[in-house]
Design a protein around this motif. Structure first.
Motif, mmCIF file in Angstrom:
data_model
loop_
_atom_site.group_PDB
_atom_site.id
_atom_site.type_symbol
_atom_site.label_atom_id
_atom_site.label_comp_id
_atom_site.label_asym_id
_atom_site.label_seq_id
_atom_site.Cartn_x
_atom_site.Cartn_y
_atom_site.Cartn_z
ATOM 1 N N ALA A 353 0.855 -1.399 -0.044
ATOM 2 C CA ALA A 353 0.200 0.062 -0.183
ATOM 3 C C ALA A 353 0.830 1.309 0.035
ATOM 4 O O ALA A 353 0.574 2.319 -0.586
ATOM 5 N N LEU A 354 1.992 1.122 0.641
ATOM 6 C CA LEU A 354 2.883 2.242 0.770
ATOM 7 C C LEU A 354 3.479 2.647 -0.492
ATOM 8 O O LEU A 354 3.728 3.822 -1.045
ATOM 9 N N VAL A 355 3.919 1.517 -1.133
ATOM 10 C CA VAL A 355 4.483 1.724 -2.440
ATOM 11 C C VAL A 355 3.696 2.433 -3.399
ATOM 12 O O VAL A 355 4.027 3.241 -4.318
ATOM 13 N N ARG A 356 2.382 2.070 -3.528
ATOM 14 C CA ARG A 356 1.146 2.474 -4.408
ATOM 15 C C ARG A 356 1.037 3.971 -4.023
ATOM 16 O O ARG A 356 0.999 4.735 -5.018
ATOM 17 N N THR A 357 1.005 4.442 -2.637
ATOM 18 C CA THR A 357 0.778 5.525 -2.306
ATOM 19 C C THR A 357 1.852 6.569 -2.805
ATOM 20 O O THR A 357 1.909 7.579 -3.451
ATOM 21 N N GLY A 381 3.079 -5.403 16.539
ATOM 22 C CA GLY A 381 2.481 -3.907 17.051
ATOM 23 C C GLY A 381 1.330 -3.574 16.293
ATOM 24 O O GLY A 381 0.811 -4.031 15.542
ATOM 25 N N GLU A 382 1.216 -2.422 16.565
ATOM 26 C CA GLU A 382 -0.001 -1.637 15.767
ATOM 27 C C GLU A 382 0.150 -1.272 14.437
ATOM 28 O O GLU A 382 1.151 -0.995 14.074
ATOM 29 N N ARG A 383 -0.895 -1.442 13.623
ATOM 30 C CA ARG A 383 -0.754 -1.271 12.227
ATOM 31 C C ARG A 383 -0.335 0.391 11.723
ATOM 32 O O ARG A 383 0.818 0.670 11.224
ATOM 33 N N GLN A 384 -1.027 1.103 12.704
ATOM 34 C CA GLN A 384 -0.868 2.289 12.398
ATOM 35 C C GLN A 384 0.631 2.750 12.729
ATOM 36 O O GLN A 384 1.323 3.605 12.035
ATOM 37 N N ASP A 385 1.155 2.468 13.821
ATOM 38 C CA ASP A 385 2.442 2.671 14.042
ATOM 39 C C ASP A 385 3.580 2.119 12.988
ATOM 40 O O ASP A 385 4.583 2.867 12.734
ATOM 41 N N PHE A 386 3.189 0.929 12.388
ATOM 42 C CA PHE A 386 4.263 0.403 11.279
ATOM 43 C C PHE A 386 4.072 1.247 10.318
ATOM 44 O O PHE A 386 5.033 1.464 9.597
ATOM 45 N N GLU A 387 2.939 1.613 10.031
ATOM 46 C CA GLU A 387 2.721 2.295 8.732
ATOM 47 C C GLU A 387 3.396 3.747 8.651
ATOM 48 O O GLU A 387 3.928 4.052 7.948
ATOM 49 N N GLU A 388 3.421 4.333 10.074
ATOM 50 C CA GLU A 388 4.042 5.629 10.053
ATOM 51 C C GLU A 388 5.497 5.580 10.239
ATOM 52 O O GLU A 388 6.166 6.219 9.462
ATOM 53 N N VAL A 394 10.171 5.455 3.794
ATOM 54 C CA VAL A 394 9.919 5.376 2.146
ATOM 55 C C VAL A 394 9.730 6.958 1.729
ATOM 56 O O VAL A 394 10.202 7.253 0.912
ATOM 57 N N ASP A 395 9.039 7.766 2.581
ATOM 58 C CA ASP A 395 9.021 9.185 2.128
ATOM 59 C C ASP A 395 10.380 9.586 2.038
ATOM 60 O O ASP A 395 10.695 10.514 0.947
ATOM 61 N N ASN A 396 11.171 9.582 2.968
ATOM 62 C CA ASN A 396 12.399 10.369 3.002
ATOM 63 C C ASN A 396 13.376 9.717 1.798
ATOM 64 O O ASN A 396 13.972 10.645 1.435
ATOM 65 N N ALA A 397 13.166 8.342 1.473
ATOM 66 C CA ALA A 397 13.912 7.916 0.422
ATOM 67 C C ALA A 397 13.547 8.388 -0.815
ATOM 68 O O ALA A 397 14.406 8.817 -1.784
ATOM 69 N N ALA A 398 12.312 8.578 -0.819
ATOM 70 C CA ALA A 398 11.714 8.857 -2.293
ATOM 71 C C ALA A 398 11.955 10.382 -2.583
ATOM 72 O O ALA A 398 12.121 10.642 -3.615
ATOM 73 N N LYS A 399 12.186 11.189 -1.491
ATOM 74 C CA LYS A 399 12.324 12.696 -1.649
ATOM 75 C C LYS A 399 13.731 12.841 -2.308
ATOM 76 O O LYS A 399 14.085 13.594 -3.111
ATOM 77 N N TRP A 400 14.689 12.026 -1.685
ATOM 78 C CA TRP A 400 16.102 12.198 -2.144
ATOM 79 C C TRP A 400 16.446 11.276 -3.268
ATOM 80 O O TRP A 400 17.805 11.452 -3.987
ATOM 81 N N HIS A 402 17.071 9.627 -6.670
ATOM 82 C CA HIS A 402 17.108 9.731 -8.258
ATOM 83 C C HIS A 402 16.262 9.059 -9.095
ATOM 84 O O HIS A 402 15.535 9.771 -9.906
ATOM 85 N N SER A 403 16.346 7.825 -9.120
ATOM 86 C CA SER A 403 15.232 6.925 -9.757
ATOM 87 C C SER A 403 14.818 5.615 -9.144
ATOM 88 O O SER A 403 14.084 5.090 -9.656
ATOM 89 N N ARG A 404 15.478 5.478 -8.160
ATOM 90 C CA ARG A 404 15.270 3.851 -7.497
ATOM 91 C C ARG A 404 15.237 4.047 -6.129
ATOM 92 O O ARG A 404 16.119 4.492 -5.315
ATOM 93 N N VAL A 405 14.108 3.224 -5.529
ATOM 94 C CA VAL A 405 13.857 3.005 -4.179
ATOM 95 C C VAL A 405 13.991 1.559 -3.784
ATOM 96 O O VAL A 405 13.113 0.787 -4.531
ATOM 97 N N SER A 406 14.610 0.999 -2.862
ATOM 98 C CA SER A 406 14.455 -0.639 -2.596
ATOM 99 C C SER A 406 14.101 -0.592 -1.222
ATOM 100 O O SER A 406 14.480 0.041 -0.219
ATOM 101 N N ILE A 407 12.947 -1.591 -1.050
ATOM 102 C CA ILE A 407 12.459 -2.045 0.259
ATOM 103 C C ILE A 407 12.658 -3.371 0.569
ATOM 104 O O ILE A 407 12.148 -4.226 -0.379
#
Length: 497
Positions: A353-357, A381-388, A394-400, A402-407
């Motif tokens: 879901a995070l990758v799609r978003t 643990g809680e889903r909300q905490d894991f998502e955060e 992922v957000d920090n990696a996507a900001k910086w 160039h073309s690729r993010v690995s998870i």
């Protein structure tokens, strides 16, 4: 080349979940300390086996000693018969005249070096004055080296010695007082290897018997331990089911020694649920109480001259306050929920879901998201905490990037306490080691050109710490920064099967 807005903890030695490794004390490997962490079953089994082995060993030594003494007494009795016969020949001259002296009716005394010998003479007689059996072939029979008993008239002395061919002998000697004729020393010997042979046979039989007995005792002990500890194993399984989220309380019947413990654990679980529920309610009330006045302040600032310096400043500070309130409320909520038992979150759907978003958010950068998630992984643990946590990484990696993010996500560790490792990498400019600590400070930003409040990575670090985990940063193989979060987790039972 460095990239701003990055965060991670300074690299630490691999120690599992958060916390350092205390140096092992040298005493740990000696004495009782290694056994403090052993299971009760191992302790009972080892102590029982050691005590049984000691008891059997002591019993075997006692029985061997008693049997040896019995065998020696029986052998001495045979020799004593011959010695008494010789003494009788000395005391009864008429008999000695009727038959030759020393005819004991045993042909072994006539065979040279047979091991059966007798010798009669005065205590200090010269060898030529001694009367001996033919088996001695003229060589005097030496007294026993370790003779036991008194040397007086009529007293019996016995011990071990050697023949002229170094054959071990059992020897007895007796002093006969003939009155006016003086004293004579009667000495009779027999081969002691007969005693040794009997002892070997007895020792073999005893060892075989006691080995079988020890094996039976060991098996019986293991069965007793398994039967006695079965309720504890059942209780442990029930607690494991609660930890895995498969049950919410301990059920079943237990012996009267363990039933109170199960009841106390159930009561503790109920109390924990009540505390968590109150914490959720209080956090929600606090969020409502703070956000409503902030919204009113922003609206009032925008109602008049929205472009005035005061209005802009009020809206700016209100936004900062809202970010801070959200941060601390999220942290308080996570602290209340981090210790909850039986709460799990599936990793794979959250990452997908995070990758799609973020693919939609950063569509203009045309980023490629490479994901590798082991099927069945779960975050404890809680889903909300894991998502955060993962969302901020992922957000920090996507900001910086160039073309690729690995998870990547995987579980490491075996047994009762495995943990989940999630690695997020990018091919951006990266971050030097000296800057990685600074960006973990709450609200600290190294570059203002990227959007955001600067709280994301510190939230990830704090949330991981609340779950007894950690966040660290390394150089990525893609060329940018690698963020690694380590938190409690495991693989679902279905995936393990």
């Amino acid at each position: 080349m460095t990239g701003p807005g990055r965060a991670a903890a300074e690299a630490k030695p691999e120690t599992g979940l958060a916390g350092g490794v205390a140096p092992a004390s040298p005493r740990r490997w000696f004495g009782w300390r290694p056994w403090r962490k052993r299971s009760i079953a191992v302790r009972l089994a080892v102590s029982s086996l050691i005590s049984s082995a000691l008891i059997l060993l002591i019993a075997g030594l006692i029985l061997s000693t008693l049997y040896r003494e019995t065998t020696e007494r029986a052998f001495d009795s045979r020799l004593l018969v011959y010695a008494n016969d010789l003494a009788t020949n000395l005391v009864s001259p008429s008999d000695s005249e009727a038959r030759s002296f020393g005819a004991l009716g045993d042909p072994r005394f006539d065979l040279p070096l047979s091991g059966w010998y007798w010798q009669v003479g005065r205590p200090n007689a010269r060898p030529r004055d001694l009367r001996t059996s033919r088996s001695l072939v003229g060589v005097p029979l030496q007294p026993p080296a370790d003779a036991v008993g008194e040397a007086g008239a009529g007293q019996l002395r016995k011990g071990y010695g050697k023949a002229q061919d170094d054959r071990p002998l059992r020897i007895i000697e007796r002093t006969v007082d003939l009155g006016e004729e003086g004293r004579y020393l009667v000495r009779v010997a027999g081969p002691s290897d007969e005693i040794a042979t009997d002892m070997r046979r007895f020792t073999l039989a005893l060892t075989t018997t006691f080995s079988l007995l020890g094996l039976s005792l060991g098996l019986t002990t293991l069965l007793q331990i398994r039967f006695g500890l079965a309720p504890l194993i059942k209780l442990r399984a029930a607690l494991g089911a609660i930890r895995r989220g498969e049950a919410d309380r301990i059920s079943g019947e237990y012996p009267q020694d363990i039933a109170p413990l199960a009841g106390e654990v159930n009561l503790l679980l109920e109390t924990n649920r009540e505390i968590l529920e109150r914490a959720r309610t209080q956090v929600g009330n606090l969020a409502h109480a703070l956000k409503t006045p902030l919204s009113i302040i922003v609206n009032e600032a925008s109602a008049g001259d929205a472009n005035s310096e005061l209005a802009v400043k009020v809206r700016e500070q209100a936004a900062v306050m809202r970010d801070q309130v959200n941060y601390h409320l999220d942290r308080a909520r996570a602290a209340a929920l981090a210790g909850a038992l039986g709460t799990f979150t599936d990793v794979e759907p959250v990452v997908a879901a995070l990758v799609r978003t973020f693919g939609k958010i950063f569509y203009d950068k045309d980023l490629t998201f490479d994901t590798s998630v082991t099927p069945g992984l779960r975050f404890r643990g809680e889903r909300q905490d894991f998502e955060e946590m993962i969302g901020n990484l992922v957000d920090n990696a996507a900001k910086w990037a160039h073309s690729r993010v690995s998870i990547r996500a995987e579980v490491i560790g075996q047994g009762e306490y495995p943990h989940l490792i999630v690695t997020v990498e990018d091919d951006g400019p990266g971050l030097p080691p000296e800057a990685r600590i600074a960006v973990l400070e709450r609200g600290r930003r190294l570059d203002e050109t990227k959007p955001g409040s600067g709280l994301g990575l510190s939230i990830v670090s704090d949330l991981a710490a609340l779950y007894r985990g950690r966040l660290r940063l390394d150089a990525a193989t893609l060329g940018g920064l690698r963020a690694v979060i380590e938190v409690p987790g495991d693989a679902s039972p279905a995936a393990q099967a």
